[in-house]
Design a protein around this motif. Structure first.
Motif, PDB file in Angstrom:
ATOM      1  N   VAL A 299      -2.103  -2.344  -9.035  1.00 26.95           N
ATOM      2  CA  VAL A 299      -3.448  -2.798  -8.672  1.00 26.95           C
ATOM      3  C   VAL A 299      -4.096  -1.724  -7.819  1.00 26.95           C
ATOM      4  O   VAL A 299      -3.418  -0.905  -7.213  1.00 26.95           O
ATOM      5  CB  VAL A 299      -3.446  -4.135  -7.876  1.00 26.95           C
ATOM      6  CG1 VAL A 299      -2.892  -5.275  -8.693  1.00 26.95           C
ATOM      7  CG2 VAL A 299      -2.727  -3.998  -6.561  1.00 26.95           C
TER       8      VAL A 299
ATOM      9  N   SER B 273       0.853  -1.192   0.000  1.00 30.21           N
ATOM     10  CA  SER B 273       0.000   0.000   0.000  1.00 30.21           C
ATOM     11  C   SER B 273       0.889   1.243   0.000  1.00 30.21           C
ATOM     12  O   SER B 273       2.118   1.143   0.046  1.00 30.21           O
ATOM     13  CB  SER B 273      -0.868   0.003   1.256  1.00 30.21           C
ATOM     14  OG  SER B 273      -0.035   0.131   2.406  1.00 30.21           O
TER      15      SER B 273
ATOM     16  N   VAL C   4      -7.222  -1.889  -4.922  1.00 30.79           N
ATOM     17  CA  VAL C   4      -8.195  -2.684  -4.188  1.00 30.79           C
ATOM     18  C   VAL C   4      -9.046  -1.705  -3.392  1.00 30.79           C
ATOM     19  O   VAL C   4      -8.543  -1.038  -2.492  1.00 30.79           O
ATOM     20  CB  VAL C   4      -7.506  -3.705  -3.253  1.00 30.79           C
ATOM     21  CG1 VAL C   4      -8.546  -4.498  -2.483  1.00 30.79           C
ATOM     22  CG2 VAL C   4      -6.579  -4.619  -4.038  1.00 30.79           C
ATOM     23  N   GLY C   5     -10.306  -1.594  -3.769  1.00 30.10           N
ATOM     24  CA  GLY C   5     -11.142  -0.553  -3.175  1.00 30.10           C
ATOM     25  C   GLY C   5     -10.593   0.777  -3.653  1.00 30.10           C
ATOM     26  O   GLY C   5     -10.523   1.038  -4.842  1.00 30.10           O
TER      27      GLY C   5
END
Length: 76
Positions: A42, A17, A44-45
């Protein structure tokens, strides 16, 4: 289990993250964001994610292309 072992066993990539990427590179989240991070691999959310390999390449490129600081001159 190490991340490498997990990847081999399950075929899963490990992404960092914003906070994880900043910690991995040894800087604060604010410094990481200020350096204009690469496009996430990517999302995610709402959370972007990067691999260590991409972050290493991005950091090396950033350091190689950054202007070198001028030496400080002290008045006597």
């Amino acid at each position: 289990m190490s991340n490498q072992g997990f990847k081999q066993e399950y075929g899963t990539e490990h992404y960092l993250s914003t906070t994880g990427a900043a910690e991995y590179l040894g800087m604060t989240r604010q410094a990481f964001k200020k350096r204009n991070p690469p496009k996430p691999q990517v999302v995610v959310g709402d959370a972007p994610g990067w691999t260590r390999e991409l972050l290493d390449a991005w950091d090396a490129d950033f350091r190689a292309n950054s202007p070198k600081p001028k030496p400080r001159v002290f008045k006597k």
